[in-house]
Design a protein around this motif. Structure first.
Motif, PDB file in Angstrom:
ATOM      1  N   THR A  40     -57.235 100.808  18.606  1.00 18.39           N
ATOM      2  CA  THR A  40     -57.629 100.275  19.752  1.00 18.39           C
ATOM      3  C   THR A  40     -57.149  99.599  20.837  1.00 18.39           C
ATOM      4  O   THR A  40     -57.155  98.872  22.163  1.00 18.39           O
ATOM      5  N   LYS A  41     -58.998  98.734  20.321  1.00 17.28           N
ATOM      6  CA  LYS A  41     -59.534  97.878  20.762  1.00 17.28           C
ATOM      7  C   LYS A  41     -58.632  96.540  20.373  1.00 17.28           C
ATOM      8  O   LYS A  41     -58.301  96.025  21.223  1.00 17.28           O
ATOM      9  N   ASN A  42     -58.177  96.317  19.220  1.00 17.99           N
ATOM     10  CA  ASN A  42     -56.858  95.425  19.202  1.00 17.99           C
ATOM     11  C   ASN A  42     -55.937  95.174  20.299  1.00 17.99           C
ATOM     12  O   ASN A  42     -54.962  94.321  20.483  1.00 17.99           O
ATOM     13  N   THR A  43     -55.796  96.544  21.067  1.00 17.51           N
ATOM     14  CA  THR A  43     -54.225  96.853  21.455  1.00 17.51           C
ATOM     15  C   THR A  43     -54.178  96.369  23.179  1.00 17.51           C
ATOM     16  O   THR A  43     -53.910  96.258  23.663  1.00 17.51           O
ATOM     17  N   GLN A  44     -55.713  96.543  22.811  1.00 19.29           N
ATOM     18  CA  GLN A  44     -56.617  95.954  24.915  1.00 19.29           C
ATOM     19  C   GLN A  44     -56.573  94.783  24.504  1.00 19.29           C
ATOM     20  O   GLN A  44     -56.285  93.780  25.806  1.00 19.29           O
ATOM     21  N   ALA A  45     -57.037  93.886  23.552  1.00 19.68           N
ATOM     22  CA  ALA A  45     -57.494  92.573  23.724  1.00 19.68           C
ATOM     23  C   ALA A  45     -55.948  92.137  24.047  1.00 19.68           C
ATOM     24  O   ALA A  45     -55.924  91.325  24.067  1.00 19.68           O
ATOM     25  N   LEU A  46     -54.956  92.407  23.310  1.00 20.81           N
ATOM     26  CA  LEU A  46     -53.284  92.508  23.056  1.00 20.81           C
ATOM     27  C   LEU A  46     -53.129  92.268  24.327  1.00 20.81           C
ATOM     28  O   LEU A  46     -52.394  91.396  24.283  1.00 20.81           O
ATOM     29  N   GLN A  47     -52.502  92.869  24.857  1.00 20.21           N
ATOM     30  CA  GLN A  47     -52.599  93.361  26.243  1.00 20.21           C
ATOM     31  C   GLN A  47     -52.771  93.331  27.193  1.00 20.21           C
ATOM     32  O   GLN A  47     -52.322  92.119  28.477  1.00 20.21           O
ATOM     33  N   SER A  48     -54.600  92.345  27.587  1.00 15.07           N
ATOM     34  CA  SER A  48     -55.091  91.618  27.703  1.00 15.07           C
ATOM     35  C   SER A  48     -54.255  89.989  28.198  1.00 15.07           C
ATOM     36  O   SER A  48     -54.398  89.307  29.291  1.00 15.07           O
ATOM     37  N   ALA A  49     -54.757  89.568  27.114  1.00 10.40           N
ATOM     38  CA  ALA A  49     -53.692  88.446  26.352  1.00 10.40           C
ATOM     39  C   ALA A  49     -52.095  88.616  26.644  1.00 10.40           C
ATOM     40  O   ALA A  49     -51.308  87.474  27.357  1.00 10.40           O
ATOM     41  N   LEU A  50     -51.596  89.294  26.672  1.00  8.78           N
ATOM     42  CA  LEU A  50     -50.276  89.743  27.270  1.00  8.78           C
ATOM     43  C   LEU A  50     -50.338  89.219  29.128  1.00  8.78           C
ATOM     44  O   LEU A  50     -49.067  88.543  29.615  1.00  8.78           O
ATOM     45  N   ASP A  51     -51.389  90.071  29.379  1.00  9.94           N
ATOM     46  CA  ASP A  51     -51.245  90.075  31.164  1.00  9.94           C
ATOM     47  C   ASP A  51     -51.537  88.899  31.665  1.00  9.94           C
ATOM     48  O   ASP A  51     -51.185  88.200  32.275  1.00  9.94           O
ATOM     49  N   GLU A  52     -52.321  87.910  30.422  1.00 10.90           N
ATOM     50  CA  GLU A  52     -52.672  86.970  31.283  1.00 10.90           C
ATOM     51  C   GLU A  52     -51.430  85.380  30.997  1.00 10.90           C
ATOM     52  O   GLU A  52     -51.332  84.943  31.617  1.00 10.90           O
ATOM     53  N   GLN A  53     -50.917  85.534  29.655  1.00 10.58           N
ATOM     54  CA  GLN A  53     -49.533  84.784  29.697  1.00 10.58           C
ATOM     55  C   GLN A  53     -48.140  85.651  30.603  1.00 10.58           C
ATOM     56  O   GLN A  53     -48.001  84.856  30.948  1.00 10.58           O
ATOM     57  N   ASN A  54     -47.965  86.572  30.883  1.00  9.63           N
ATOM     58  CA  ASN A  54     -46.607  87.127  32.320  1.00  9.63           C
ATOM     59  C   ASN A  54     -47.272  86.276  33.264  1.00  9.63           C
ATOM     60  O   ASN A  54     -46.654  86.072  33.879  1.00  9.63           O
ATOM     61  N   ALA A  55     -49.196  86.325  33.574  1.00  7.90           N
ATOM     62  CA  ALA A  55     -49.213  85.936  34.626  1.00  7.90           C
ATOM     63  C   ALA A  55     -48.801  83.998  34.890  1.00  7.90           C
ATOM     64  O   ALA A  55     -48.336  83.538  36.048  1.00  7.90           O
ATOM     65  N   ALA A  56     -49.482  83.247  34.253  1.00  5.76           N
ATOM     66  CA  ALA A  56     -49.140  82.058  33.712  1.00  5.76           C
ATOM     67  C   ALA A  56     -47.764  81.349  33.730  1.00  5.76           C
ATOM     68  O   ALA A  56     -47.622  80.998  34.518  1.00  5.76           O
ATOM     69  N   LEU A  57     -47.011  82.250  32.951  1.00  2.00           N
ATOM     70  CA  LEU A  57     -45.545  82.185  33.424  1.00  2.00           C
ATOM     71  C   LEU A  57     -44.539  82.608  34.926  1.00  2.00           C
ATOM     72  O   LEU A  57     -43.883  81.466  35.114  1.00  2.00           O
ATOM     73  N   LYS A  58     -45.739  83.773  35.299  1.00  2.00           N
ATOM     74  CA  LYS A  58     -45.186  83.621  36.343  1.00  2.00           C
ATOM     75  C   LYS A  58     -45.659  82.741  37.616  1.00  2.00           C
ATOM     76  O   LYS A  58     -44.009  81.569  38.410  1.00  2.00           O
ATOM     77  N   ALA A  59     -46.321  82.098  37.136  1.00  2.00           N
ATOM     78  CA  ALA A  59     -47.609  80.756  38.144  1.00  2.00           C
ATOM     79  C   ALA A  59     -46.131  79.341  37.908  1.00  2.00           C
ATOM     80  O   ALA A  59     -45.825  78.674  38.623  1.00  2.00           O
ATOM     81  N   MET A  60     -45.997  79.606  36.935  1.00  6.38           N
ATOM     82  CA  MET A  60     -44.986  78.612  36.650  1.00  6.38           C
ATOM     83  C   MET A  60     -43.749  78.363  36.869  1.00  6.38           C
ATOM     84  O   MET A  60     -42.383  76.960  36.947  1.00  6.38           O
ATOM     85  N   GLN A  61     -42.684  79.796  37.417  1.00  7.52           N
ATOM     86  CA  GLN A  61     -41.805  79.792  37.816  1.00  7.52           C
ATOM     87  C   GLN A  61     -41.115  78.688  38.987  1.00  7.52           C
ATOM     88  O   GLN A  61     -41.773  78.359  39.982  1.00  7.52           O
ATOM     89  N   VAL A  62     -39.928  78.271  38.467  1.00  5.87           N
ATOM     90  CA  VAL A  62     -39.632  77.326  39.361  1.00  5.87           C
ATOM     91  C   VAL A  62     -38.168  77.906  40.858  1.00  5.87           C
ATOM     92  O   VAL A  62     -37.940  78.821  39.919  1.00  5.87           O
ATOM     93  N   GLN A  63     -38.781  77.792  41.771  1.00  8.91           N
ATOM     94  CA  GLN A  63     -38.093  78.632  42.813  1.00  8.91           C
ATOM     95  C   GLN A  63     -36.803  78.249  43.314  1.00  8.91           C
ATOM     96  O   GLN A  63     -36.917  76.530  43.463  1.00  8.91           O
ATOM     97  N   ALA A  64     -36.167  78.609  43.195  1.00 11.26           N
ATOM     98  CA  ALA A  64     -34.393  78.165  43.473  1.00 11.26           C
ATOM     99  C   ALA A  64     -34.086  77.944  44.306  1.00 11.26           C
ATOM    100  O   ALA A  64     -34.297  78.706  45.182  1.00 11.26           O
ATOM    101  N   THR A  65     -33.713  76.905  44.936  1.00  9.36           N
ATOM    102  CA  THR A  65     -33.129  76.541  46.163  1.00  9.36           C
ATOM    103  C   THR A  65     -32.142  76.053  46.460  1.00  9.36           C
ATOM    104  O   THR A  65     -31.516  75.552  45.903  1.00  9.36           O
ATOM    105  N   GLN A  66     -31.647  76.254  47.982  1.00 15.77           N
ATOM    106  CA  GLN A  66     -29.961  76.613  47.921  1.00 15.77           C
ATOM    107  C   GLN A  66     -30.311  74.520  48.391  1.00 15.77           C
ATOM    108  O   GLN A  66     -30.682  74.126  49.744  1.00 15.77           O
ATOM    109  N   ARG A  67     -29.069  74.186  48.088  1.00 12.09           N
ATOM    110  CA  ARG A  67     -28.390  72.342  48.786  1.00 12.09           C
ATOM    111  C   ARG A  67     -27.683  72.037  48.905  1.00 12.09           C
ATOM    112  O   ARG A  67     -26.897  73.144  48.290  1.00 12.09           O
TER     113      ARG A  67
END
Length: 98
Positions: A40-67
């Protein structure tokens, strides 16, 4: 009298065997509870790391612009010579860099 002694002896033996099995079962249950807590503790730690990774990936997303690509459509390569293609690519990169 002999049969009574065998009956009582058998009952005592069965009770001792059941007691031993019960204690082993209790030890196994305790071991499984500890394993479950660790999992259970390992699952919680992995979920926390996954949430952090998803937040980092979301921050790195490039917004597409129409040209406006109408200027790119106007670029015409006259022939398949290297010089003509090079000029076409240069114009293309200039337009896309704006």
């Amino acid at each position: 009298m002999n049969l009574k002694n065998y009956g009582i002896g058998s009952i005592v033996f069965i009770v001792l065997v059941l007691g031993w099995l019960y204690q082993n079962a209790l030890k196994e249950i305790a071991h499984l509870k500890v394993a479950l807590q660790i999992a259970t503790k390992n699952t919680q730690a992995l979920q926390s790391a996954l949430d952090e990774q998803n937040a980092a990936l979301k921050a790195m997303q490039v917004q597409a612009t129409q040209r406006d690509t109408s200027a790119v459509d106007k670029i015409i390569i006259k022939d398949s010579s290297c010089e003509a293609e090079l000029k076409g690519y240069k114009q293309l990169f200039k337009e896309l860099g704006k």
